[in-house]
Design a protein around this motif. Structure first.
Motif, PDB file in Angstrom:
ATOM      1  N   ARG A 111      46.504 -32.072 -20.490  1.00 42.28           N
ATOM      2  CA  ARG A 111      47.173 -31.735 -19.354  1.00 42.28           C
ATOM      3  C   ARG A 111      48.657 -31.431 -19.660  1.00 42.28           C
ATOM      4  O   ARG A 111      49.273 -30.641 -18.824  1.00 42.28           O
ATOM      5  CB  ARG A 111      47.349 -33.087 -18.616  1.00 42.28           C
ATOM      6  N   LEU A 112      49.208 -32.192 -20.382  1.00 34.58           N
ATOM      7  CA  LEU A 112      50.717 -31.866 -20.820  1.00 34.58           C
ATOM      8  C   LEU A 112      50.722 -30.466 -21.242  1.00 34.58           C
ATOM      9  O   LEU A 112      51.956 -29.814 -20.964  1.00 34.58           O
ATOM     10  CB  LEU A 112      51.302 -33.062 -21.664  1.00 34.58           C
ATOM     11  N   LYS A 113      50.069 -29.869 -22.160  1.00 32.24           N
ATOM     12  CA  LYS A 113      50.175 -28.622 -22.765  1.00 32.24           C
ATOM     13  C   LYS A 113      50.088 -27.569 -21.721  1.00 32.24           C
ATOM     14  O   LYS A 113      50.815 -26.652 -21.518  1.00 32.24           O
ATOM     15  CB  LYS A 113      49.071 -28.426 -24.115  1.00 32.24           C
ATOM     16  N   THR A 114      49.034 -27.681 -20.729  1.00 37.95           N
ATOM     17  CA  THR A 114      49.041 -26.844 -19.714  1.00 37.95           C
ATOM     18  C   THR A 114      50.127 -26.891 -18.611  1.00 37.95           C
ATOM     19  O   THR A 114      50.559 -25.911 -18.174  1.00 37.95           O
ATOM     20  CB  THR A 114      47.729 -27.487 -18.701  1.00 37.95           C
ATOM     21  N   LEU A 115      50.772 -28.128 -18.533  1.00 36.19           N
ATOM     22  CA  LEU A 115      52.070 -28.095 -17.756  1.00 36.19           C
ATOM     23  C   LEU A 115      53.294 -27.502 -18.498  1.00 36.19           C
ATOM     24  O   LEU A 115      54.248 -27.423 -18.078  1.00 36.19           O
ATOM     25  CB  LEU A 115      52.254 -29.491 -17.518  1.00 36.19           C
ATOM     26  N   GLY A 116      53.054 -26.942 -19.739  1.00 37.81           N
ATOM     27  CA  GLY A 116      53.992 -26.325 -20.425  1.00 37.81           C
ATOM     28  C   GLY A 116      54.693 -27.141 -21.420  1.00 37.81           C
ATOM     29  O   GLY A 116      56.000 -26.598 -21.897  1.00 37.81           O
ATOM     30  N   VAL A 117      54.549 -28.520 -21.358  1.00 34.16           N
ATOM     31  CA  VAL A 117      55.104 -29.309 -22.544  1.00 34.16           C
ATOM     32  C   VAL A 117      55.004 -28.822 -23.781  1.00 34.16           C
ATOM     33  O   VAL A 117      54.211 -28.547 -24.424  1.00 34.16           O
ATOM     34  CB  VAL A 117      54.958 -30.902 -22.451  1.00 34.16           C
ATOM     35  N   GLN A 118      56.179 -28.576 -24.479  1.00 32.96           N
ATOM     36  CA  GLN A 118      56.169 -28.342 -26.030  1.00 32.96           C
ATOM     37  C   GLN A 118      56.247 -29.367 -27.014  1.00 32.96           C
ATOM     38  O   GLN A 118      57.133 -30.137 -26.740  1.00 32.96           O
ATOM     39  CB  GLN A 118      57.265 -27.062 -26.362  1.00 32.96           C
ATOM     40  N   PHE A 119      55.245 -29.376 -27.830  1.00 34.05           N
ATOM     41  CA  PHE A 119      55.362 -30.390 -29.125  1.00 34.05           C
ATOM     42  C   PHE A 119      55.964 -29.859 -30.352  1.00 34.05           C
ATOM     43  O   PHE A 119      55.251 -29.054 -30.645  1.00 34.05           O
ATOM     44  CB  PHE A 119      53.893 -30.967 -29.124  1.00 34.05           C
ATOM     45  N   PHE A 120      56.777 -30.984 -30.583  1.00 32.80           N
ATOM     46  CA  PHE A 120      57.365 -30.619 -32.208  1.00 32.80           C
ATOM     47  C   PHE A 120      56.952 -31.606 -32.867  1.00 32.80           C
ATOM     48  O   PHE A 120      57.670 -32.877 -32.884  1.00 32.80           O
ATOM     49  CB  PHE A 120      58.764 -30.290 -31.991  1.00 32.80           C
ATOM     50  N   TYR A 121      56.199 -31.581 -33.790  1.00 34.42           N
ATOM     51  CA  TYR A 121      55.613 -32.997 -34.484  1.00 34.42           C
ATOM     52  C   TYR A 121      56.453 -32.872 -35.803  1.00 34.42           C
ATOM     53  O   TYR A 121      57.306 -31.887 -36.143  1.00 34.42           O
ATOM     54  CB  TYR A 121      54.297 -32.973 -34.742  1.00 34.42           C
ATOM     55  N   HIS A 122      56.495 -33.887 -36.974  1.00 34.22           N
ATOM     56  CA  HIS A 122      57.345 -33.852 -38.017  1.00 34.22           C
ATOM     57  C   HIS A 122      58.853 -33.677 -37.521  1.00 34.22           C
ATOM     58  O   HIS A 122      59.395 -33.245 -38.734  1.00 34.22           O
ATOM     59  CB  HIS A 122      56.920 -32.925 -38.984  1.00 34.22           C
ATOM     60  N   HIS A 123      59.309 -34.002 -36.647  1.00 38.65           N
ATOM     61  CA  HIS A 123      60.853 -33.990 -36.379  1.00 38.65           C
ATOM     62  C   HIS A 123      61.361 -35.421 -36.227  1.00 38.65           C
ATOM     63  O   HIS A 123      60.808 -36.131 -35.464  1.00 38.65           O
ATOM     64  CB  HIS A 123      60.959 -33.273 -35.028  1.00 38.65           C
ATOM     65  N   TYR A 124      62.006 -35.997 -37.100  1.00 37.04           N
ATOM     66  CA  TYR A 124      62.549 -37.118 -37.048  1.00 37.04           C
ATOM     67  C   TYR A 124      63.982 -37.120 -36.602  1.00 37.04           C
ATOM     68  O   TYR A 124      65.091 -36.454 -37.170  1.00 37.04           O
ATOM     69  CB  TYR A 124      62.477 -37.554 -38.523  1.00 37.04           C
ATOM     70  N   TRP A 125      64.102 -37.531 -35.326  1.00 34.66           N
ATOM     71  CA  TRP A 125      65.618 -37.713 -34.860  1.00 34.66           C
ATOM     72  C   TRP A 125      66.334 -38.836 -35.686  1.00 34.66           C
ATOM     73  O   TRP A 125      66.041 -39.878 -35.868  1.00 34.66           O
ATOM     74  CB  TRP A 125      65.405 -38.247 -33.236  1.00 34.66           C
ATOM     75  N   THR A 126      67.629 -37.945 -35.906  1.00 35.12           N
ATOM     76  CA  THR A 126      68.607 -38.775 -36.734  1.00 35.12           C
ATOM     77  C   THR A 126      69.986 -39.069 -36.051  1.00 35.12           C
ATOM     78  O   THR A 126      70.723 -39.580 -36.838  1.00 35.12           O
ATOM     79  CB  THR A 126      68.696 -37.986 -38.105  1.00 35.12           C
ATOM     80  N   GLY A 127      70.172 -38.507 -34.832  1.00 34.79           N
ATOM     81  CA  GLY A 127      71.192 -39.046 -33.989  1.00 34.79           C
ATOM     82  C   GLY A 127      72.038 -37.732 -33.212  1.00 34.79           C
ATOM     83  O   GLY A 127      71.177 -36.878 -32.880  1.00 34.79           O
ATOM     84  N   TRP A 128      73.250 -37.313 -33.333  1.00 38.47           N
ATOM     85  CA  TRP A 128      73.789 -36.674 -32.749  1.00 38.47           C
ATOM     86  C   TRP A 128      74.979 -35.880 -33.673  1.00 38.47           C
ATOM     87  O   TRP A 128      75.616 -36.530 -34.519  1.00 38.47           O
ATOM     88  CB  TRP A 128      74.515 -36.912 -31.509  1.00 38.47           C
ATOM     89  N   GLN A 129      75.000 -34.430 -33.628  1.00 38.11           N
ATOM     90  CA  GLN A 129      76.271 -33.604 -34.019  1.00 38.11           C
ATOM     91  C   GLN A 129      77.023 -33.264 -32.914  1.00 38.11           C
ATOM     92  O   GLN A 129      76.272 -32.172 -32.266  1.00 38.11           O
ATOM     93  CB  GLN A 129      75.713 -32.822 -35.069  1.00 38.11           C
ATOM     94  N   ASP A 130      78.154 -33.755 -32.750  1.00 39.14           N
ATOM     95  CA  ASP A 130      78.856 -33.161 -31.320  1.00 39.14           C
ATOM     96  C   ASP A 130      77.848 -33.705 -30.348  1.00 39.14           C
ATOM     97  O   ASP A 130      77.303 -34.788 -30.366  1.00 39.14           O
ATOM     98  CB  ASP A 130      79.266 -31.978 -31.533  1.00 39.14           C
ATOM     99  N   ASP A 131      77.604 -32.645 -29.349  1.00 38.26           N
ATOM    100  CA  ASP A 131      76.579 -33.137 -28.215  1.00 38.26           C
ATOM    101  C   ASP A 131      75.056 -32.679 -28.731  1.00 38.26           C
ATOM    102  O   ASP A 131      74.224 -33.165 -27.844  1.00 38.26           O
ATOM    103  CB  ASP A 131      77.151 -32.229 -26.926  1.00 38.26           C
ATOM    104  N   ALA A 132      75.027 -32.050 -29.650  1.00 36.98           N
ATOM    105  CA  ALA A 132      73.607 -31.661 -30.019  1.00 36.98           C
ATOM    106  C   ALA A 132      72.947 -32.772 -30.793  1.00 36.98           C
ATOM    107  O   ALA A 132      73.469 -33.586 -31.314  1.00 36.98           O
ATOM    108  CB  ALA A 132      73.575 -30.390 -31.110  1.00 36.98           C
TER     109      ALA A 132
END
Ligand SMILES: Cc1cc2nc3c(=O)[nH]c(=O)nc-3n(C[C@H](O)[C@H](O)[C@H](O)COP(=O)(O)OP(=O)(O)OC[C@H]3O[C@@H](n4cnc5c(N)ncnc54)[C@H](O)[C@@H]3O)c2cc1C
Length: 415
Positions: A126-147
């Motif tokens: 359902r989520l893919k049909t709704l257009g949600v994009q999935f990015f696996y193997h992405h480990y969030w490490t914080g922020w650099q400025d606002d990004a």
């Protein structure tokens, strides 16, 4: 690699953590027409959710709403969110995904197929049909400025977002993804975090060697309580089942006492759980049944009185041998057996963790007051509840709230 050079209102809303809370947030946002990107450190989504379904996915509970909210340690905070996402809503939502559910005899709600995998498959489709994009193997490490910064294939990458939902889970079963590494990242932003503690977890009892062969034996149809004064008010004791383990006690009944035990153990080196081993008989009648007889062994008398092998062993463990022939003493102990508790199993073994992002660090829509446009949901928030469907229900409810919070905030921020 996702586009990371968006500008203005074309930027995505980024959800970090593809567990039940993050997926629910993504669904609400995508249904409202938003561009949603989901970032997940693992190669696939919702590994803990799948684990929860291994022995039957208890997704919610159908008790009266007023009773339901009282199962949480912060009912006034969660109540408005749970009201929008109660057991009925969850059952309808599952049905919309083609998953029938049923209410068990204890009021707990399960998918008919019991497992989480069919539900997750339908949900991701359902989520893919709704257009949600999935990015696996992405480990969030914080922020650099606002990004936002992520580690992906050993490369650091940045992602701009117009709003962010953190749904990175609690701190147990780290191998499934919820490693609590978000804590120092948020603390560095000045966010108040209540230290994580194990909840819904086995308790440590200093058993003698005598108890070791009993490991794995269930204690069926018993009552338990933590506060000794409750002995006079058995109505407040909790009924259920526990299991003797080599280190102490396990099982749903013990999990439900986690919060009270934690409070006691935070102040004292040990605490007690009190057990009524035979709740269906009063102490006087039990003492009568336990009267010694020349024709019967003690074992037989105890067994006929209802004390099976596991319950009899517990009594022998706690009650001095000199009292075993005294029916009044045995009956009194069987009705109020104090089990010393000296701690919990390690946090990584816990079904859930208490503590997390404190309520004071969030506005009413779950946005961090120290970080505009960043919302939090799910088990990473500082609420606690017993198992029985309450955990997942609050994850869904707070995921929904965070999504609505994002939309409200974007509406207000528009020039
Ligand atoms: C054995 C077991 C049985 C359970 N049974 C039940 C049950 O029957 N009923 C019930 O209500 N609850 C149950 N639970 C609890 C329930 O599964 C959790 O409360 C629920 O999964 C929490 O959801 P969440 O979305 O907040 O976090 P999680 O499900 O932990 O998801 C968080 C996600 O964030 C990802 N993540 C974390 N950090 C990062 C990062 N830095 N970068 C990118 N991604 C990241 C993780 O990989 C993970 O996929 C059970 C739990 C266990 C362990």
């Amino acid at each position: 690699m996702p586009e990371n050079s968006h500008s203005g209102c074309n930027l995505p809303i980024v959800v970090i953590g593809a567990g039940p809370a993050g997926l629910m947030a993504a669904e609400i946002l995508a249904q409202a027409g938003h561009h949603v990107q989901m970032y997940e450190q693992k190669p696939s989504a919702a590994r803990k959710f799948l684990m929860a379904g291994k022995t039957g996915l208890n997704i919610s509970h159908n008790e009266a709403f007023e009773d339901f909210v009282q199962r949480y340690d912060q009912p006034d905070w969660l109540k408005p969110m749970l009201a929008q996402c109660d057991a009925g809503w969850i059952q309808d939502w599952m049905q919309g995904l083609g998953i029938e559910s049923y209410v068990g005899s204890s009021g707990r709600i399960f998918p008919v197929q019991m497992k989480a995998a069919p539900l997750l498959r339908a949900w991701l489709n359902r989520l893919k049909t709704l257009g949600v994009q999935f990015f696996y193997h992405h480990y969030w490490t914080g922020w650099q400025d606002d990004a936002l910064t992520f580690l992906h294939q050993e490369q650091v990458m940045t992602v701009d977002a117009k709003a962010v939902i953190l749904a990175t889970g609690g701190g147990s079963w780290a191998r499934l993804g919820s490693d609590a590494a978000w804590i120092p990242l948020l603390q560095a932003q000045g966010v108040d975090i209540v230290p994580l503690q194990p909840s819904n977890v086995g308790v440590l009892v200093p058993w003698s060697a005598f108890m070791q062969p009993l490991a794995g034996q269930p204690l069926k149809r018993i009552k338990a309580w933590v506060n000794p004064e409750l002995n006079d008010d058995h109505a407040k004791a909790i009924s259920g089942e526990a299991v003797i383990s080599h280190y102490g006690l396990e099982g749903g009944l013990m999990y439900r006492l986690s919060r009270e035990l934690r409070q006691q153990l935070n102040q004292h080196p040990s605490a007690h759980v009190y057990l009524d081993l035979l709740p269906d008989i009063d102490q006087f009648a039990l003492a009568h049944k336990l009267k010694p007889s020349a024709k019967q062994s003690l074992n037989n008398i105890w067994r006929k009185a209802g004390l099976d092998q596991a319950k009899a062993a517990l009594l022998r463990e706690i009650l001095p041998k000199a009292d075993w022939q005294n029916p009044q003493q045995v009956a009194a102990m069987a009705k109020c057996l104090p089990i010393p508790i000296v701690g919990f199993r390690p946090i990584d073994e816990a079904i859930s963790t208490a503590g997390g992002v404190s309520r004071a660090a969030l506005d009413q829509h779950l946005m961090l007051t120290h970080k505009n446009g960043v919302f939090c949901c799910g088990e990473m928030l500082d609420w606690d509840a017993p198992t029985g469907g309450y955990l997942l229900t609050a994850c869904f409810a707070t995921g929904r709230e965070a999504a609505h919070g994002v939309m409200h905030w974007l509406d207000q921020s528009l020039p």
